[in-house]
Write a protein that holds these residues in place. Structure first.
Motif: not given
Ligand code: ZN
Length: 136
Positions: A8, A55, A79, A81, A129
């Motif tokens: 994500h 997200e 971020h 991921a 992440e």
């Molecule tokens: Zn995340």
């Protein structure tokens, strides 16, 4: 370590409902879940796009990580991921390569995924992440 796909992209927003409307009405995506992650002081909304997700993150507390981010930088990409095959060994291997970690061991994130963050100081300023889905 093996990264399989982008799990994500995390996007910080100031109002979850307003932002959901944009993703649904303009982009034609469907929000399939809203979840509060108390530990992170956020409410999250998820959209599936192929193999990956968006997200959205809305802070529930100005002192939380997303609250501080939005205060400092405004809304935007927060971020990136990656899905990994084995989170524990991916974190270990990354650390052995001299990367500064935020999470040295896996912890629980949204959607029941095991997650761990790398420090942006070590990743050319991208908060990264790793996620492992042990439920599938
Ligand atoms: Zn995340």
């Amino acid at each position: 370590m093996e990264l399989t796909h982008i799990e994500h992209i995390g996007i910080a927003v100031s109002n979850l409902e307003d932002s959901i409307r944009f993703y649904e009405d303009v982009l034609g995506l469907k929000c399939y879940g809203i979840e509060e992650v108390k530990e992170q002081k956020v409410r999250t909304a998820f959209f599936q796009v192929g193999q990956s997700k968006i997200e959205l993150l809305e802070s529930t507390d100005p002192e939380g990580p997303i609250g501080k981010f939005v205060e400092k930088k405004g809304e935007g990409i927060h971020h990136l991921a990656f899905a990994v095959k084995n989170l524990e060994s991916a974190l270990k291997e990354t650390e052995e390569k001299g990367v500064q970690l935020i999470d040295h061991t896996p912890r629980k994130g949204a959607e029941g995924l095991d997650i761990g963050f790398l420090h942006p100081k070590s990743t050319h300023s991208v908060l990264m992440e790793f996620c492992e889905n042990k439920n599938k």
